[in-house]
Design a protein around this motif. Structure first.
Motif, PDB file in Angstrom:
ATOM      1  N   GLY A 115       0.811  -1.226   0.000  1.00 27.42           N
ATOM      2  CA  GLY A 115       0.000   0.000   0.000  1.00 27.42           C
ATOM      3  C   GLY A 115       0.837   1.264   0.000  1.00 27.42           C
ATOM      4  N   PRO A 116       1.759   1.425   0.967  1.00 33.06           N
ATOM      5  CA  PRO A 116       2.613   2.618   0.979  1.00 33.06           C
ATOM      6  C   PRO A 116       3.451   2.785  -0.284  1.00 33.06           C
ATOM      7  CG  PRO A 116       2.669   1.544   3.110  1.00 33.06           C
ATOM      8  CD  PRO A 116       1.923   0.629   2.196  1.00 33.06           C
ATOM      9  N   ILE A 117       3.916   1.684  -0.861  1.00 34.82           N
ATOM     10  CA  ILE A 117       4.695   1.786  -2.106  1.00 34.82           C
ATOM     11  C   ILE A 117       3.827   2.339  -3.224  1.00 34.82           C
ATOM     12  CG2 ILE A 117       5.735   0.402  -3.948  1.00 34.82           C
ATOM     13  CD1 ILE A 117       7.135  -1.233  -1.838  1.00 34.82           C
ATOM     14  N   VAL A 118       2.577   1.908  -3.271  1.00 36.04           N
ATOM     15  CA  VAL A 118       1.643   2.455  -4.263  1.00 36.04           C
ATOM     16  C   VAL A 118       1.530   3.968  -4.083  1.00 36.04           C
ATOM     17  CG1 VAL A 118      -0.788   2.576  -4.932  1.00 36.04           C
ATOM     18  CG2 VAL A 118       0.308   0.357  -4.643  1.00 36.04           C
ATOM     19  N   ASN A 119       1.407   4.425  -2.835  1.00 38.56           N
ATOM     20  CA  ASN A 119       1.293   5.858  -2.568  1.00 38.56           C
ATOM     21  C   ASN A 119       2.558   6.619  -2.973  1.00 38.56           C
ATOM     22  OD1 ASN A 119      -0.540   4.936   0.294  1.00 38.56           O
ATOM     23  ND2 ASN A 119      -1.408   6.051  -1.430  1.00 38.56           N
ATOM     24  N   ILE A 120       3.720   6.042  -2.715  1.00 36.32           N
ATOM     25  CA  ILE A 120       4.978   6.685  -3.100  1.00 36.32           C
ATOM     26  C   ILE A 120       5.056   6.817  -4.614  1.00 36.32           C
ATOM     27  CG2 ILE A 120       7.487   6.364  -3.206  1.00 36.32           C
ATOM     28  CD1 ILE A 120       7.313   5.117  -0.391  1.00 36.32           C
ATOM     29  N   ILE A 121       4.702   5.745  -5.326  1.00 37.34           N
ATOM     30  CA  ILE A 121       4.726   5.777  -6.794  1.00 37.34           C
ATOM     31  C   ILE A 121       3.739   6.812  -7.320  1.00 37.34           C
ATOM     32  CG2 ILE A 121       4.173   4.445  -8.874  1.00 37.34           C
ATOM     33  CD1 ILE A 121       5.245   1.957  -7.405  1.00 37.34           C
ATOM     34  N   LEU A 122       2.538   6.842  -6.747  1.00 39.25           N
ATOM     35  CA  LEU A 122       1.535   7.818  -7.181  1.00 39.25           C
ATOM     36  C   LEU A 122       2.008   9.245  -6.926  1.00 39.25           C
ATOM     37  CD1 LEU A 122      -1.808   6.146  -6.032  1.00 39.25           C
ATOM     38  CD2 LEU A 122      -1.126   6.643  -8.382  1.00 39.25           C
ATOM     39  N   ALA A 123       2.631   9.477  -5.769  1.00 39.16           N
ATOM     40  CA  ALA A 123       3.148  10.810  -5.456  1.00 39.16           C
ATOM     41  C   ALA A 123       4.155  11.246  -6.513  1.00 39.16           C
ATOM     42  CB  ALA A 123       3.789  10.816  -4.071  1.00 39.16           C
ATOM     43  N   LEU A 124       5.044  10.347  -6.904  1.00 42.78           N
ATOM     44  CA  LEU A 124       6.057  10.668  -7.911  1.00 42.78           C
ATOM     45  C   LEU A 124       5.431  10.870  -9.288  1.00 42.78           C
ATOM     46  CD1 LEU A 124       8.871   8.196  -6.777  1.00 42.78           C
ATOM     47  CD2 LEU A 124       8.783  10.687  -6.447  1.00 42.78           C
ATOM     48  N   VAL A 125       4.395  10.089  -9.595  1.00 42.73           N
ATOM     49  CA  VAL A 125       3.696  10.262 -10.884  1.00 42.73           C
ATOM     50  C   VAL A 125       3.009  11.619 -10.918  1.00 42.73           C
ATOM     51  CG1 VAL A 125       1.749   9.456 -12.284  1.00 42.73           C
ATOM     52  CG2 VAL A 125       3.384   7.805 -11.353  1.00 42.73           C
ATOM     53  N   PHE A 126       2.307  11.968  -9.840  1.00 42.45           N
ATOM     54  CA  PHE A 126       1.653  13.278  -9.772  1.00 42.45           C
ATOM     55  C   PHE A 126       2.679  14.403  -9.900  1.00 42.45           C
ATOM     56  CE2 PHE A 126      -2.113  11.266  -7.580  1.00 42.45           C
ATOM     57  CZ  PHE A 126      -3.055  11.709  -8.495  1.00 42.45           C
ATOM     58  N   LEU A 127       3.834  14.243  -9.250  1.00 50.59           N
ATOM     59  CA  LEU A 127       4.877  15.265  -9.317  1.00 50.59           C
ATOM     60  C   LEU A 127       5.432  15.374 -10.741  1.00 50.59           C
ATOM     61  CD1 LEU A 127       6.643  17.313  -7.827  1.00 50.59           C
ATOM     62  CD2 LEU A 127       8.247  15.443  -7.321  1.00 50.59           C
ATOM     63  N   ALA A 128       5.595  14.245 -11.402  1.00 50.54           N
ATOM     64  CA  ALA A 128       6.112  14.239 -12.774  1.00 50.54           C
ATOM     65  C   ALA A 128       5.147  14.949 -13.724  1.00 50.54           C
ATOM     66  CB  ALA A 128       6.351  12.807 -13.245  1.00 50.54           C
ATOM     67  N   VAL A 129       3.859  14.672 -13.574  1.00 46.58           N
ATOM     68  CA  VAL A 129       2.856  15.322 -14.427  1.00 46.58           C
ATOM     69  C   VAL A 129       2.806  16.820 -14.123  1.00 46.58           C
ATOM     70  CG1 VAL A 129       0.400  15.460 -15.003  1.00 46.58           C
ATOM     71  CG2 VAL A 129       1.480  13.224 -14.648  1.00 46.58           C
ATOM     72  N   ALA A 130       2.864  17.168 -12.838  1.00 49.51           N
ATOM     73  CA  ALA A 130       2.859  18.585 -12.445  1.00 49.51           C
ATOM     74  C   ALA A 130       4.056  19.316 -13.045  1.00 49.51           C
ATOM     75  CB  ALA A 130       2.873  18.714 -10.918  1.00 49.51           C
ATOM     76  N   THR A 131       5.205  18.662 -13.054  1.00 49.07           N
ATOM     77  CA  THR A 131       6.416  19.260 -13.610  1.00 49.07           C
ATOM     78  C   THR A 131       6.299  19.445 -15.114  1.00 49.07           C
ATOM     79  OG1 THR A 131       7.760  18.222 -11.878  1.00 49.07           O
ATOM     80  CG2 THR A 131       8.921  18.996 -13.833  1.00 49.07           C
ATOM     81  N   ALA A 132       5.747  18.434 -15.784  1.00 46.23           N
ATOM     82  CA  ALA A 132       5.614  18.485 -17.238  1.00 46.23           C
ATOM     83  C   ALA A 132       4.633  19.565 -17.689  1.00 46.23           C
ATOM     84  CB  ALA A 132       5.177  17.117 -17.772  1.00 46.23           C
ATOM     85  N   ILE A 133       3.594  19.779 -16.895  1.00 44.06           N
ATOM     86  CA  ILE A 133       2.530  20.695 -17.310  1.00 44.06           C
ATOM     87  C   ILE A 133       2.710  22.112 -16.779  1.00 44.06           C
ATOM     88  CG2 ILE A 133       0.835  20.468 -15.425  1.00 44.06           C
ATOM     89  CD1 ILE A 133      -1.196  19.791 -17.737  1.00 44.06           C
ATOM     90  N   TYR A 134       3.643  22.294 -15.858  1.00 40.89           N
ATOM     91  CA  TYR A 134       3.801  23.595 -15.199  1.00 40.89           C
ATOM     92  C   TYR A 134       4.026  24.764 -16.151  1.00 40.89           C
ATOM     93  CZ  TYR A 134       5.547  27.172 -11.983  1.00 40.89           C
ATOM     94  OH  TYR A 134       5.733  28.343 -11.281  1.00 40.89           O
ATOM     95  N   PRO A 135       4.909  24.657 -17.168  1.00 35.88           N
ATOM     96  CA  PRO A 135       5.129  25.808 -18.059  1.00 35.88           C
ATOM     97  C   PRO A 135       3.871  26.290 -18.773  1.00 35.88           C
ATOM     98  CG  PRO A 135       6.894  24.212 -18.311  1.00 35.88           C
ATOM     99  CD  PRO A 135       5.831  23.549 -17.479  1.00 35.88           C
ATOM    100  N   SER A 136       2.981  25.359 -19.106  1.00 39.44           N
ATOM    101  CA  SER A 136       1.771  25.748 -19.821  1.00 39.44           C
ATOM    102  C   SER A 136       0.663  26.216 -18.888  1.00 39.44           C
ATOM    103  CB  SER A 136       1.252  24.580 -20.671  1.00 39.44           C
ATOM    104  OG  SER A 136       0.875  23.484 -19.844  1.00 39.44           O
ATOM    105  N   ALA A 137       0.855  26.040 -17.579  1.00 41.81           N
ATOM    106  CA  ALA A 137      -0.181  26.417 -16.605  1.00 41.81           C
ATOM    107  C   ALA A 137      -0.353  27.931 -16.511  1.00 41.81           C
ATOM    108  CB  ALA A 137       0.148  25.839 -15.234  1.00 41.81           C
ATOM    109  N   PHE A 138       0.647  28.689 -17.023  1.00 40.58           N
ATOM    110  CA  PHE A 138       0.572  30.150 -16.939  1.00 40.58           C
ATOM    111  C   PHE A 138      -0.409  30.751 -17.947  1.00 40.58           C
ATOM    112  CE2 PHE A 138       4.726  29.157 -15.096  1.00 40.58           C
ATOM    113  CZ  PHE A 138       4.686  29.904 -13.931  1.00 40.58           C
ATOM    114  N   TYR A 139      -0.687  30.015 -19.024  1.00 40.18           N
ATOM    115  CA  TYR A 139      -1.573  30.566 -20.052  1.00 40.18           C
ATOM    116  C   TYR A 139      -2.743  29.636 -20.413  1.00 40.18           C
ATOM    117  CZ  TYR A 139       1.476  27.641 -22.960  1.00 40.18           C
ATOM    118  OH  TYR A 139       2.193  26.591 -23.487  1.00 40.18           O
ATOM    119  N   SER A 140      -2.820  28.490 -19.759  1.00 39.24           N
ATOM    120  CA  SER A 140      -3.911  27.551 -20.028  1.00 39.24           C
ATOM    121  C   SER A 140      -4.650  27.224 -18.745  1.00 39.24           C
ATOM    122  CB  SER A 140      -3.356  26.259 -20.655  1.00 39.24           C
ATOM    123  OG  SER A 140      -4.346  25.245 -20.685  1.00 39.24           O
ATOM    124  N   GLY A 141      -5.952  27.506 -18.746  1.00 34.12           N
ATOM    125  CA  GLY A 141      -6.759  27.208 -17.567  1.00 34.12           C
ATOM    126  C   GLY A 141      -6.816  25.723 -17.276  1.00 34.12           C
TER     127      GLY A 141
END
Length: 213
Positions: A115-141
Protein backbone atom coordinates in the motif's frame (compact mmCIF):
# COMPACT_ATOMS: atom_id res chain seq x y z
CA UNK A 1 -8.81 -13.94 -9.57
CA UNK A 2 -9.36 -10.38 -8.36
CA UNK A 3 -12.86 -10.49 -6.83
CA UNK A 4 -14.88 -8.02 -4.76
CA UNK A 5 -17.92 -8.57 -2.56
CA UNK A 6 -20.82 -6.11 -2.64
CA UNK A 7 -20.16 -5.12 0.98
CA UNK A 8 -16.50 -4.50 0.17
CA UNK A 9 -17.41 -2.17 -2.71
CA UNK A 10 -19.85 -0.34 -0.44
CA UNK A 11 -17.23 0.07 2.29
CA UNK A 12 -14.63 1.34 -0.19
CA UNK A 13 -17.05 3.95 -1.56
CA UNK A 14 -18.07 5.18 1.90
CA UNK A 15 -14.45 5.38 3.09
CA UNK A 16 -13.41 7.15 -0.12
CA UNK A 17 -16.10 9.83 0.24
CA UNK A 18 -15.48 10.49 3.94
CA UNK A 19 -11.68 10.56 3.66
CA UNK A 20 -11.96 12.90 0.66
CA UNK A 21 -14.14 15.19 2.73
CA UNK A 22 -11.60 15.10 5.59
CA UNK A 23 -8.74 16.23 3.35
CA UNK A 24 -10.99 18.88 1.78
CA UNK A 25 -11.72 20.25 5.27
CA UNK A 26 -8.00 20.35 6.09
CA UNK A 27 -7.22 22.21 2.85
CA UNK A 28 -10.32 24.42 2.83
CA UNK A 29 -10.46 25.26 6.52
CA UNK A 30 -13.87 25.89 8.00
CA UNK A 31 -15.10 27.77 4.94
CA UNK A 32 -17.90 25.59 3.53
CA UNK A 33 -17.60 27.11 0.06
CA UNK A 34 -13.85 26.49 0.00
CA UNK A 35 -14.35 22.89 1.15
CA UNK A 36 -16.94 22.22 -1.55
CA UNK A 37 -14.83 23.84 -4.27
CA UNK A 38 -11.71 21.86 -3.42
CA UNK A 39 -13.52 18.56 -2.78
CA UNK A 40 -13.56 17.38 -6.45
CA UNK A 41 -9.83 18.15 -6.72
CA UNK A 42 -9.04 16.33 -3.49
CA UNK A 43 -11.12 13.34 -4.55
CA UNK A 44 -8.76 12.68 -7.47
CA UNK A 45 -5.73 12.45 -5.20
CA UNK A 46 -7.54 10.60 -2.44
CA UNK A 47 -9.36 8.37 -4.92
CA UNK A 48 -6.13 7.26 -6.51
CA UNK A 49 -4.24 7.17 -3.22
CA UNK A 50 -6.76 5.47 -0.98
CA UNK A 51 -8.33 3.01 -3.42
CA UNK A 52 -5.07 1.91 -5.04
CA UNK A 53 -3.39 1.67 -1.63
CA UNK A 54 -6.00 -0.82 -0.48
CA UNK A 55 -5.96 -2.65 -3.81
CA UNK A 56 -2.19 -2.99 -3.43
CA UNK A 57 -2.70 -4.91 -0.19
CA UNK A 58 -5.48 -6.97 -1.74
CA UNK A 59 -3.53 -7.82 -4.90
CA UNK A 60 -0.41 -9.02 -3.04
CA UNK A 61 -2.54 -11.02 -0.57
CA UNK A 62 -4.37 -12.79 -3.38
CA UNK A 63 -1.07 -13.28 -5.23
CA UNK A 64 -0.01 -15.44 -2.30
CA UNK A 65 -3.28 -17.37 -2.51
CA UNK A 66 -5.12 -15.71 0.40
CA UNK A 67 -8.60 -14.26 0.35
CA UNK A 68 -8.47 -10.54 1.15
CA UNK A 69 -11.32 -8.08 1.67
CA UNK A 70 -11.54 -4.41 2.64
CA UNK A 71 -13.70 -3.73 5.69
CA UNK A 72 -14.79 -0.34 6.98
CA UNK A 73 -13.87 0.83 10.47
CA UNK A 74 -16.66 3.29 11.44
CA UNK A 75 -14.82 4.56 14.54
CA UNK A 76 -11.77 5.29 12.39
CA UNK A 77 -13.89 7.27 9.93
CA UNK A 78 -15.41 9.34 12.72
CA UNK A 79 -11.99 9.98 14.26
CA UNK A 80 -10.60 11.03 10.86
CA UNK A 81 -13.47 13.47 10.44
CA UNK A 82 -12.96 14.93 13.92
CA UNK A 83 -9.19 15.35 13.48
CA UNK A 84 -9.69 17.10 10.13
CA UNK A 85 -11.22 20.06 11.97
CA UNK A 86 -7.95 20.40 13.89
CA UNK A 87 -5.88 20.66 10.71
CA UNK A 88 -4.73 17.07 10.19
CA UNK A 89 -6.21 13.71 9.23
CA UNK A 90 -5.70 10.49 11.15
CA UNK A 91 -6.57 8.39 8.13
CA UNK A 92 -7.64 4.96 9.35
CA UNK A 93 -11.04 4.36 7.72
CA UNK A 94 -10.62 0.63 7.45
CA UNK A 95 -8.25 -2.04 6.24
CA UNK A 96 -7.84 -5.00 3.92
CA UNK A 97 -8.22 -8.13 6.02
CA UNK A 98 -6.28 -11.14 4.78
CA UNK A 99 -7.72 -14.48 5.80
CA UNK A 100 -5.03 -17.07 6.44
CA UNK A 101 -4.45 -19.83 8.96
CA UNK A 102 -0.75 -19.04 9.00
CA UNK A 103 1.39 -16.30 7.52
CA UNK A 104 5.12 -15.65 7.83
CA UNK A 105 6.44 -12.23 8.86
CA UNK A 106 7.94 -11.90 5.38
CA UNK A 107 4.66 -12.40 3.55
CA UNK A 108 2.82 -10.20 6.03
CA UNK A 109 5.47 -7.52 5.54
CA UNK A 110 5.27 -7.70 1.76
CA UNK A 111 1.48 -7.44 1.85
CA UNK A 112 1.71 -4.49 4.24
CA UNK A 113 4.35 -2.54 2.31
CA UNK A 114 2.41 -2.81 -0.96
CA UNK A 115 0.00 0.00 0.00
CA UNK A 116 2.61 2.62 0.98
CA UNK A 117 4.70 1.79 -2.11
CA UNK A 118 1.64 2.45 -4.26
CA UNK A 119 1.29 5.86 -2.57
CA UNK A 120 4.98 6.69 -3.10
CA UNK A 121 4.73 5.78 -6.79
CA UNK A 122 1.54 7.82 -7.18
CA UNK A 123 3.15 10.81 -5.46
CA UNK A 124 6.06 10.67 -7.91
CA UNK A 125 3.70 10.26 -10.88
CA UNK A 126 1.65 13.28 -9.77
CA UNK A 127 4.88 15.26 -9.32
CA UNK A 128 6.11 14.24 -12.77
CA UNK A 129 2.86 15.32 -14.43
CA UNK A 130 2.86 18.58 -12.44
CA UNK A 131 6.42 19.26 -13.61
CA UNK A 132 5.61 18.49 -17.24
CA UNK A 133 2.53 20.69 -17.31
CA UNK A 134 3.80 23.59 -15.20
CA UNK A 135 5.13 25.81 -18.06
CA UNK A 136 1.77 25.75 -19.82
CA UNK A 137 -0.18 26.42 -16.60
CA UNK A 138 0.57 30.15 -16.94
CA UNK A 139 -1.57 30.57 -20.05
CA UNK A 140 -3.91 27.55 -20.03
CA UNK A 141 -6.76 27.21 -17.57
CA UNK A 142 -6.91 23.45 -18.16
CA UNK A 143 -3.19 23.06 -17.48
CA UNK A 144 -3.51 25.19 -14.35
CA UNK A 145 -6.32 22.93 -13.07
CA UNK A 146 -4.33 19.78 -13.83
CA UNK A 147 -1.34 21.28 -12.00
CA UNK A 148 -3.48 21.96 -8.92
CA UNK A 149 -4.91 18.43 -9.02
CA UNK A 150 -1.42 16.93 -9.32
CA UNK A 151 -0.11 19.15 -6.53
CA UNK A 152 -2.83 17.95 -4.17
CA UNK A 153 -2.33 14.37 -5.37
CA UNK A 154 1.38 14.55 -4.62
CA UNK A 155 0.84 16.00 -1.15
CA UNK A 156 -1.89 13.55 -0.16
CA UNK A 157 -0.13 10.43 -1.43
CA UNK A 158 3.21 11.31 0.14
CA UNK A 159 1.38 11.89 3.45
CA UNK A 160 -0.58 8.63 3.17
CA UNK A 161 2.67 6.74 2.55
CA UNK A 162 4.53 8.11 5.56
CA UNK A 163 1.47 7.89 7.82
CA UNK A 164 0.84 4.22 7.02
CA UNK A 165 4.53 3.39 7.49
CA UNK A 166 4.51 4.61 11.09
CA UNK A 167 5.26 1.59 13.35
CA UNK A 168 2.20 2.24 15.47
CA UNK A 169 -0.52 -0.24 16.40
CA UNK A 170 -1.91 -2.08 13.40
CA UNK A 171 -0.55 0.31 10.77
CA UNK A 172 1.47 -1.12 7.88
CA UNK A 173 4.73 0.16 9.35
CA UNK A 174 4.55 -2.20 12.33
CA UNK A 175 4.36 -5.27 10.09
CA UNK A 176 7.03 -4.04 7.68
CA UNK A 177 9.36 -3.26 10.60
CA UNK A 178 8.82 -6.74 12.06
CA UNK A 179 9.71 -8.25 8.71
CA UNK A 180 12.71 -6.16 7.63
CA UNK A 181 14.13 -3.08 9.38
CA UNK A 182 16.24 -2.06 6.38
CA UNK A 183 13.31 -2.02 3.96
CA UNK A 184 11.15 -0.18 6.48
CA UNK A 185 13.74 2.56 7.12
CA UNK A 186 14.34 3.12 3.39
CA UNK A 187 10.65 3.35 2.49
CA UNK A 188 9.66 5.59 5.40
CA UNK A 189 12.69 7.80 4.70
CA UNK A 190 11.60 8.25 1.07
CA UNK A 191 8.00 8.92 2.08
CA UNK A 192 9.18 11.26 4.84
CA UNK A 193 11.35 13.33 2.49
CA UNK A 194 8.51 13.62 -0.04
CA UNK A 195 6.11 14.73 2.68
CA UNK A 196 8.59 17.14 4.28
CA UNK A 197 9.28 18.78 0.92
CA UNK A 198 5.55 19.14 0.32
CA UNK A 199 5.00 20.74 3.74
CA UNK A 200 8.02 23.05 3.78
CA UNK A 201 8.63 23.97 0.14
CA UNK A 202 5.27 23.48 -1.48
CA UNK A 203 4.77 21.60 -4.74
CA UNK A 204 5.22 24.64 -6.99
CA UNK A 205 8.64 25.36 -5.51
CA UNK A 206 9.63 21.70 -5.87
CA UNK A 207 8.63 21.82 -9.54
CA UNK A 208 10.48 25.09 -10.09
CA UNK A 209 13.58 23.55 -8.51
CA UNK A 210 13.33 20.51 -10.80
CA UNK A 211 12.93 22.73 -13.86
CA UNK A 212 15.71 25.05 -12.75
CA UNK A 213 13.51 28.15 -12.58
Amino acid sequence: MFKFTSSEIRDLIIAFIVISLCFAIVNGGRDANAVLSILPIVMVGVGAGFILHELGHKFVSMKYGYWAEFKLWPQGLIFALVTSFFGFVFAAPGAVYTYANYMTDEINGKISIAGPIVNIILALVFLAVATAIYPSAFYSGTSALVFIICSVGYSINSFLAVFNLLPIGNLDGSKVLTWNFGIWIVTIAIAGVLTLMSMTMGVENIVRMILGF
